[in-house]
Write an enzyme that holds these catalytic residues in place. Structure first.
Site, PDB file in Angstrom:
ATOM      1  N   CYS A  71       4.684   3.907   9.442  1.00 31.14           N
ATOM      2  CA  CYS A  71       5.545   3.227   8.308  1.00 31.14           C
ATOM      3  C   CYS A  71       7.191   3.771   8.157  1.00 31.14           C
ATOM      4  CB  CYS A  71       4.917   3.603   7.056  1.00 31.14           C
ATOM      5  SG  CYS A  71       3.381   2.517   6.774  1.00 31.14           S
ATOM      6  N   GLU A  89       0.793  -1.177   0.170  1.00 21.15           N
ATOM      7  CA  GLU A  89      -0.010  -0.031  -0.014  1.00 21.15           C
ATOM      8  C   GLU A  89       0.946   1.192   0.041  1.00 21.15           C
ATOM      9  OE1 GLU A  89      -3.353   0.016  -0.295  1.00 21.15           O
ATOM     10  OE2 GLU A  89      -2.378   1.756  -1.013  1.00 21.15           O
ATOM     11  N   LYS A 138       8.334  -1.611  -1.527  1.00 23.79           N
ATOM     12  CA  LYS A 138       7.826  -0.816  -0.567  1.00 23.79           C
ATOM     13  C   LYS A 138       8.685  -0.060   0.564  1.00 23.79           C
ATOM     14  CE  LYS A 138       4.635   0.921   2.178  1.00 23.79           C
ATOM     15  NZ  LYS A 138       3.522   0.741   2.599  1.00 23.79           N
TER      16      LYS A 138
HETATM   17  C1  UDX Z   1      -1.006  -0.895   8.111  1.00 19.17           C
HETATM   18  C2  UDX Z   1      -0.303  -2.115   7.389  1.00 19.17           C
HETATM   19  O1  UDX Z   1      -0.907  -3.184   7.630  1.00 19.17           O
HETATM   20  C3  UDX Z   1       1.142  -2.078   8.034  1.00 19.17           C
HETATM   21  O2  UDX Z   1       1.912  -3.006   7.438  1.00 19.17           O
HETATM   22  C4  UDX Z   1       1.974  -0.727   7.756  1.00 19.17           C
HETATM   23  O3  UDX Z   1       3.100  -0.866   7.992  1.00 19.17           O
HETATM   24  C5  UDX Z   1       1.124   0.155   8.624  1.00 19.17           C
HETATM   25  O4  UDX Z   1      -0.077   0.330   8.196  1.00 19.17           O
HETATM   26  P1  UDX Z   1      -2.780  -0.545   9.802  1.00 19.17           P
HETATM   27  O5  UDX Z   1      -3.867  -0.614   9.046  1.00 19.17           O
HETATM   28  O6  UDX Z   1      -2.207   0.835  10.021  1.00 19.17           O
HETATM   29  O7  UDX Z   1      -1.532  -1.155   9.401  1.00 19.17           O
HETATM   30  O8  UDX Z   1      -2.625  -1.063  11.235  1.00 19.17           O
HETATM   31  P2  UDX Z   1      -3.704  -1.138  12.216  1.00 19.17           P
HETATM   32  O9  UDX Z   1      -4.894   0.483  12.129  1.00 19.17           O
HETATM   33  O10 UDX Z   1      -3.343  -1.336  13.366  1.00 19.17           O
HETATM   34  O11 UDX Z   1      -4.990  -2.272  11.702  1.00 19.17           O
HETATM   35  C6  UDX Z   1      -4.690  -3.525  11.836  1.00 19.17           C
HETATM   36  C7  UDX Z   1      -5.910  -4.292  12.333  1.00 19.17           C
HETATM   37  O12 UDX Z   1      -5.801  -5.531  12.174  1.00 19.17           O
HETATM   38  C8  UDX Z   1      -6.467  -3.903  13.584  1.00 19.17           C
HETATM   39  O13 UDX Z   1      -7.772  -3.425  13.803  1.00 19.17           O
HETATM   40  C9  UDX Z   1      -6.382  -5.285  14.452  1.00 19.17           C
HETATM   41  O14 UDX Z   1      -7.260  -5.634  15.237  1.00 19.17           O
HETATM   42  C10 UDX Z   1      -6.189  -6.373  12.977  1.00 19.17           C
HETATM   43  N1  UDX Z   1      -6.133  -7.632  13.403  1.00 19.17           N
HETATM   44  C11 UDX Z   1      -4.932  -7.671  13.862  1.00 19.17           C
HETATM   45  C12 UDX Z   1      -6.784  -8.523  12.907  1.00 19.17           C
HETATM   46  O15 UDX Z   1      -7.992  -8.499  12.607  1.00 19.17           O
HETATM   47  N2  UDX Z   1      -6.263 -10.048  13.258  1.00 19.17           N
HETATM   48  C13 UDX Z   1      -5.088 -10.212  13.717  1.00 19.17           C
HETATM   49  O16 UDX Z   1      -4.546 -11.398  13.958  1.00 19.17           O
HETATM   50  C14 UDX Z   1      -4.376  -9.127  13.765  1.00 19.17           C
HETATM   51  C1  UDX Z   2       4.180   6.852   4.387  1.00 19.91           C
HETATM   52  C2  UDX Z   2       4.232   7.186   2.760  1.00 19.91           C
HETATM   53  O1  UDX Z   2       4.054   8.300   2.154  1.00 19.91           O
HETATM   54  C3  UDX Z   2       2.917   6.123   1.944  1.00 19.91           C
HETATM   55  O2  UDX Z   2       3.411   6.038   0.691  1.00 19.91           O
HETATM   56  C4  UDX Z   2       3.192   4.787   2.750  1.00 19.91           C
HETATM   57  O3  UDX Z   2       2.506   3.938   2.138  1.00 19.91           O
HETATM   58  C5  UDX Z   2       2.915   4.792   4.240  1.00 19.91           C
HETATM   59  O4  UDX Z   2       3.835   5.567   4.854  1.00 19.91           O
HETATM   60  P1  UDX Z   2       2.316   8.384   5.917  1.00 19.91           P
HETATM   61  O5  UDX Z   2       3.077   7.818   6.941  1.00 19.91           O
HETATM   62  O6  UDX Z   2       0.789   8.373   6.006  1.00 19.91           O
HETATM   63  O7  UDX Z   2       2.449   7.776   4.572  1.00 19.91           O
HETATM   64  O8  UDX Z   2       2.604   9.731   6.189  1.00 19.91           O
HETATM   65  P2  UDX Z   2       3.525  10.917   5.008  1.00 19.91           P
HETATM   66  O9  UDX Z   2       2.573  11.818   4.505  1.00 19.91           O
HETATM   67  O10 UDX Z   2       4.577  10.172   4.152  1.00 19.91           O
HETATM   68  O11 UDX Z   2       4.397  11.598   6.134  1.00 19.91           O
HETATM   69  C6  UDX Z   2       5.195  10.839   7.065  1.00 19.91           C
HETATM   70  C7  UDX Z   2       5.909  11.815   8.188  1.00 19.91           C
HETATM   71  O12 UDX Z   2       6.753  12.600   7.538  1.00 19.91           O
HETATM   72  C8  UDX Z   2       4.712  12.757   8.841  1.00 19.91           C
HETATM   73  O13 UDX Z   2       5.086  12.844  10.065  1.00 19.91           O
HETATM   74  C9  UDX Z   2       4.914  13.995   8.084  1.00 19.91           C
HETATM   75  O14 UDX Z   2       4.584  15.193   8.793  1.00 19.91           O
HETATM   76  C10 UDX Z   2       6.512  14.072   7.821  1.00 19.91           C
HETATM   77  N1  UDX Z   2       6.992  14.878   6.712  1.00 19.91           N
HETATM   78  C11 UDX Z   2       6.616  14.721   5.521  1.00 19.91           C
HETATM   79  C12 UDX Z   2       7.729  16.095   6.894  1.00 19.91           C
HETATM   80  O15 UDX Z   2       7.959  16.068   8.267  1.00 19.91           O
HETATM   81  N2  UDX Z   2       8.030  16.791   5.866  1.00 19.91           N
HETATM   82  C13 UDX Z   2       7.843  16.615   4.662  1.00 19.91           C
HETATM   83  O16 UDX Z   2       8.243  17.274   3.643  1.00 19.91           O
HETATM   84  C14 UDX Z   2       6.854  15.655   4.381  1.00 19.91           C
END
Ligand code: UDX
Ligand code: UDX
Length: 465
Positions: A278, A163, A222
């Site tokens: 991430c 993603e 990724k």
């Molecule tokens: C995502 C991506 O999956 C992760 O790899 C990436 O690096 C960060 O973003 P995210 O969707 O943000 O994760 O995580 P989270 O909001 O914690 O959601 C994961 C969900 O999976 C939770 O709601 C949790 O309850 C569920 N879960 C976890 C299950 O349903 N089964 C499990 O065994 C473990």
């Molecule tokens: C990131 C990646 O962009 C996305 O493609 C991946 O799949 C998940 O991780 P996200 O973590 O949601 O997304 O946020 P992002 O917008 O990338 O920002 C990450 C952090 O960097 C934030 O704390 C943001 O405030 C900071 N940032 C970003 C800066 O400090 N300066 C910048 O110019 C851009």
């Protein structure tokens, strides 16, 4: 391979929820079921009041309203959804390990393994299993091994489909993706599986933007994409420190550099430090993989991106302390922002947590206001650090219900998240209520220096004197 009509997604989080909502919206002919073991979370996804959705993302509630209980379903019946689906996304969280081998760096894959074992146990027909979670390279192999050796003789194809959505712009990112990456085996059945997943995205993404690769390239891409983005932020943050020692202005430098078409203007905003679920996790993963494969120079190179980020957060906190006459003990400091960036209620790895921690260690009193983050989340984040007892945290911190609640007699305001609404506050009124001299520490370069100084504030921002 026949056309997919039923999919399921395990994990109703920041990735699974928005991604499946968009697929349901763009593919009315596909039944999408999102399952999660967390009953409370599923109840919120099903709540008739759309303001209660567990995830805040601009545009999300409109899509959920249009699709929920038509072709988008949220449920805790994981087994039924797995068995019914032809294609299963795994989108559970993969936190950094906090114990054992690889502690602090490696991803904890226990949830992924549990999912794989569960799929193997209940699947009674052939499935395509898609890794959506960001995983260390070669995880697909582990999933395949579990599925092939514990299944009931049904066939599994494993794909990696990382993603790239960023929180706060998830819906836009999904609707208008720069690219979709699909990794899978080059065998005939692997190719058929890649094409079947591609066909889903082709409902709204131009085919030339859907890239097919082998599984390992997809998994590694990724990590690399996030490492490159984080590296840009750390690079510009390193230069911000230099600007604060000279007459250079980081915004002017970033603009001048970003105008070079080979470099580009994005991800050059100097800040208090990057956060989010991430960047740090993926780079640590890259570091761990490099180390494990006997490449210490590669590991050190990428680790420096994290070290620079830690330095930036520490530097911001230390500047607050030294500017407030080297003591913040019993002083009231108001935080605007707790989320790791604007337009999300996600606080994972937010710089605010670490800045707050440093100030709390000096026994400052903090009032924290964020338009989308709940009180319980703020306390959870700080309690989790284990630097102080939960009682101490509750003694030192208030979570404000509205922005002006605690500005009276505050010594300083620190801006940690770039929420748009902070720009439109009545700063003169805020100034009047605060103790003088009134300080602002702007960790996001959000406000206008000249304007703030005209009001009377002593204004400090990143990368500018
Ligand atoms: C995502 C991506 O999956 C992760 O790899 C990436 O690096 C960060 O973003 P995210 O969707 O943000 O994760 O995580 P989270 O909001 O914690 O959601 C994961 C969900 O999976 C939770 O709601 C949790 O309850 C569920 N879960 C976890 C299950 O349903 N089964 C499990 O065994 C473990
Ligand atoms: C990131 C990646 O962009 C996305 O493609 C991946 O799949 C998940 O991780 P996200 O973590 O949601 O997304 O946020 P992002 O917008 O990338 O920002 C990450 C952090 O960097 C934030 O704390 C943001 O405030 C900071 N940032 C970003 C800066 O400090 N300066 C910048 O110019 C851009």
């Amino acid at each position: 391979m026949k056309k997919i009509t039923k999919i399921c997604c395990i994990g109703a989080g920041y990735v699974g929820g928005p991604t499946m909502s968009v697929i349901a919206k763009m593919c009315p002919h596909i039944k999408v079921t999102v399952v999660d073991i967390n009953q409370a979370r599923i109840d919120l996804w099903n709540d008739s009041n759309l303001e209660h959705l567990p995830i805040y993302e601009p545009g999300l509630k409109e899509i959920v309203a249009a699709t929920r209980n038509k072709n988008l379903f949220f449920s805790t019946d994981v087994d039924a959804a797995i068995d019914e689906a032809e294609l299963i996304f795994i989108s559970v969280n993969t936190p950094t390990k906090t114990f054992g081998k690889g502690k602090g760096q490696a991803a904890d894959l226990k949830y992924i393994e549990l999912c794989a074992r569960n799929i193997a146990k209940v699947a009674s027909t052939d499935k395509i299993v898609v890794e959506k979670s960001t995983l260390p390279v070669r995880t697909a192999g582990a999933i395949k091994n579990i599925l092939d050796n514990t299944g009931q003789g049904v066939r599994f194809e494993i794909l990696s489909n990382p993603e790239f959505l960023a929180e706060g712009t998830a819906i836009q990112d999904l609707m208008h993706a720069d690219r979709v990456l699909i990794g899978g085996d080059d065998t005939p059945s692997g190719q058929a599986a890649k094409d079947a997943l591609s066909a889903i995205y082709e409902n709204w993404i131009p085919k030339e933007r859907i890239l097919q690769t082998n599984v390992w390239s997809s998994e590694l891409s990724k990590l690399v994409a996030n490492a490159f983005l984080a590296q840009r932020v750390s690079s510009i943050n390193a230069i911000s420190a230099l600007c604060e020692k000279t007459e250079a202005n980081i915004q002017e430098v970033a603009r001048a550099v970003g105008f070079d078409s080979r470099i580009g203007s994005k991800f050059l905003n100097a800040s208090v430090g990057f956060g989010g679920s991430c960047f740090q996790k993926d780079i640590l993963n890259l570091v761990y993989i490099s180390q494990s494969l006997g490449l210490p120079e590669v590991a050190d190179y990428w680790e420096q991106v994290i070290l620079m980020n830690d330095y930036q957060k520490r530097r911001f906190a230390e500047n607050i302390i030294s500017t407030l006459y080297n003591t913040v003990t019993d002083k009231k400091i108001v935080f605007y922002g707790w989320a790791f960036k604007k337009d999300t209620n996600d606080t994972r790895e937010s710089a605010a947590i670490y800045v707050a921690d440093a100030l709390l260690e000096e026994r400052a009193h903090l009032s924290i206001y964020d338009p989308q983050v709940k009180e319980q989340t703020v306390f959870r984040d700080l309690d989790f650090l284990n630097t102080r007892t939960p009682e101490e945290n509750r003694h030192l911190i208030t979570v404000a219900k509205e922005p002006l609640q605690d500005v009276k007699d505050a010594h300083a305001i620190a801006i940690l998240t770039e929420w748009d609404e902070f720009k439109t506050y009545d700063w003169e009124k805020i100034y009047d209520k605060m103790l003088k001299p009134a300080f602002i520490f702007d960790g996001r370069r959000l406000l206008d220096k000249e304007k703030m100084e005209t009001i009377g504030f002593q204004y400090y921002t990143i990368g500018q004197v």
